[in-house]
Design a protein around this motif. Sequence first.
Motif, short mmCIF file in Angstrom:
data_model
loop_
_atom_site.label_atom_id
_atom_site.label_comp_id
_atom_site.label_asym_id
_atom_site.label_seq_id
_atom_site.Cartn_x
_atom_site.Cartn_y
_atom_site.Cartn_z
N LEU A 94 7.84 1.17 18.87
CA LEU A 94 7.40 1.78 20.13
C LEU A 94 6.95 0.72 21.13
O LEU A 94 6.39 1.05 22.18
CB LEU A 94 6.25 2.75 19.85
N LEU A 95 7.21 -0.56 20.80
CA LEU A 95 6.95 -1.67 21.71
C LEU A 95 8.27 -2.23 22.22
O LEU A 95 9.33 -2.02 21.61
CB LEU A 95 6.19 -2.79 20.99
N GLN A 96 8.21 -2.99 23.31
CA GLN A 96 9.40 -3.73 23.74
C GLN A 96 9.68 -4.85 22.74
O GLN A 96 8.78 -5.35 22.07
CB GLN A 96 9.18 -4.31 25.13
N GLY A 97 10.94 -5.26 22.65
CA GLY A 97 11.32 -6.34 21.73
C GLY A 97 11.79 -5.78 20.41
O GLY A 97 11.51 -4.64 20.05
N SER A 98 12.52 -6.59 19.66
CA SER A 98 12.98 -6.17 18.33
C SER A 98 11.80 -6.10 17.40
O SER A 98 10.91 -6.96 17.45
CB SER A 98 14.03 -7.16 17.79
N PRO A 99 11.73 -5.07 16.53
CA PRO A 99 10.54 -4.83 15.71
C PRO A 99 10.10 -6.02 14.86
O PRO A 99 8.99 -6.47 14.94
CB PRO A 99 10.93 -3.65 14.84
N ALA A 100 11.00 -6.56 14.04
CA ALA A 100 10.68 -7.68 13.14
C ALA A 100 11.82 -7.81 12.17
O ALA A 100 12.69 -6.95 12.09
CB ALA A 100 9.37 -7.42 12.38
N ARG A 101 11.82 -8.88 11.42
CA ARG A 101 12.79 -8.97 10.34
C ARG A 101 12.43 -7.94 9.28
O ARG A 101 11.27 -7.54 9.15
CB ARG A 101 12.82 -10.37 9.74
N ASP A 102 13.41 -7.51 8.52
CA ASP A 102 13.18 -6.47 7.52
C ASP A 102 12.26 -6.95 6.41
O ASP A 102 12.40 -8.07 5.90
CB ASP A 102 14.50 -6.00 6.92
N PHE A 103 11.31 -6.09 6.06
CA PHE A 103 10.43 -6.38 4.93
C PHE A 103 11.19 -6.20 3.62
O PHE A 103 11.05 -6.99 2.69
CB PHE A 103 9.23 -5.43 4.99
N LEU A 104 12.02 -5.16 3.54
CA LEU A 104 12.83 -4.91 2.36
C LEU A 104 14.28 -5.27 2.67
O LEU A 104 14.75 -5.06 3.79
CB LEU A 104 12.73 -3.44 1.94
N PRO A 105 15.03 -5.79 1.70
CA PRO A 105 16.40 -6.22 1.95
C PRO A 105 17.33 -5.04 2.21
O PRO A 105 17.15 -3.95 1.65
CB PRO A 105 16.79 -6.94 0.65
N PRO A 106 18.35 -5.21 3.06
CA PRO A 106 19.29 -4.13 3.37
C PRO A 106 20.04 -3.60 2.16
O PRO A 106 20.41 -2.42 2.14
CB PRO A 106 20.25 -4.77 4.38
#
Length: 549
Positions: free
Chosen positions: A327-339
């Motif tokens: 809900l913020l601008q910018g990409s959220p973050a790298r994934d905590f759990l692997p894809p």
Amino acid sequence: MIPSHTQAAALSLLKTLAPGAVLLFIYSSAIFLLHPLPNLPFHDDWTYAWSVEHFLNTGELQVLDWSVHYPFVQILWGALFCLPFGFSFSALRVSTVVLAWVGAVALYGTLRELGRARSETLIATVVLVANPVFFVLGFSFMTDVPFVSFASVAFFFITRGLFRKSPSQIYLGCIFAACALFIRQIAVAIPVSLLLYFLFTPSHRSWRYLLPTSGICLLFFLSPILIAQIFGVTSASKSLTTWVIDFWLHRYTQAVPGLLRIFIHTGLALFPLSMPIVASVYRRPLFWVVVAALSILTACSMLIAGEIPNVQDGMWQLNTLGRERHLLQGSPARDFLPPWLNPPLFVLSLFSSAVVIVKVVDVILAGIGNPLGLFVLYGSIQFALIMVLWFFGPWGSDRYSMVLFPPLIVILANGQIKAKVALAGITVLFALSMLVTWNETQTSRAIAQGVAWLRARNIPFASIDAGYVFNGWNLYAHSENLPPGAIPGSDVPLVTSAEKKPYVVAASPIAGYRVIHEYSWAIPLTSFKPKVYVVEQLSQLPKNKDQLP
């Protein structure tokens, strides 16, 4: 020497109070460890918090124009908790935690009324409490948990009344259903399911039950009209109606991946109860027919959406440990759990959903007139409402599907629960719930610190984009902070406009801005370190680039 009958009474009282004490211990431990009650908004709860603040200041019951619901009971309930020390989000969060506990106790009581053993009943109840969606939202002022809790209390009294042939208890349950109605209007499913149950049950097919229940149903259907006449129709409600009609007319194919999303998120939420049952149903042709049907649904979803729905998506966002960063601008973050974790989770969810469907079909085949039939009817109506109202997008499918959890838990608990397997699943869910709740709280605190840091440098709220939640509270709910001539309906960034602000509290560095401050925290036992950035638009830089505002 204490008489034996006194000892027996004391032991009985202890057994009665123990489940509530266990549930209270769970929430107390979470509050002690996570400190999840900051005086800050969360997700959409600023919408309903404004109504509490307005009521406390003016004595007038009013709903913000951004609200789709008319949660008058929740507003009054929240105001009650604000009375000792004045309005605060902390008090509102406490009010929801109390309701979450009450709702869990009511679910426990319902299962006991249905004849389940104490230990199995407690395990089944904790499956609801440990669910990350229910747990995270239990520490907010969102409408989801209060609605589920009032509905659970309603069904406790209705079930009690059915078994004890007490119309007064059934009507008491309908009163609590009315409370749920004045939180979310989908509570109409409660009296409608009860009326249908009476029609399907010969022992209750009499005017003694049918006439009052029909009247209650009529009152529930008329309530939205009366509310609209008295309080008006909010802009959000009008927009939702237009949006729903547009989707059904032009994008109805999206119902296929939406339907699959409901199944997989519900299956994942209930796997501690459903997966132990696989051993007893996997030899049945019905089970494999359901698995095949879900597989076909998956194939159709892939053809329409181009991919398998992400199990890690939804309210609790397994991959980023929560929804708030989105809900913020910018990409959220790298994934905590692997894809790569998504495919096995998807298969787990698929098989879990198949078990749930088989158990629902078993209840239907046994006759809707049996006690569990009421919960099948209620769950079916709520499922239909989810589909009709299009509340199954990737942004909220697991949150809106939460209304299905209590009736499905009741149905799944209609047999012997393998305690060790169920407890192992509950442990996994509870650990994730604690982690997501803590991370969401840290995210909110970091955003608030970023806003406070800018405000300490005399930057007005109107120049700060702090994301959907804080913009909603600081600018939409408190329009006095907007620039002169601006209006909430069209001039709030990430809420009603796409306007760029000179200063942004973002989930990552963004193009055209420079980072002037940042906040970070570490996820325990991992190298995962989320950050929140305070950034300044390059065009706003002073001649001396080292000078901060």
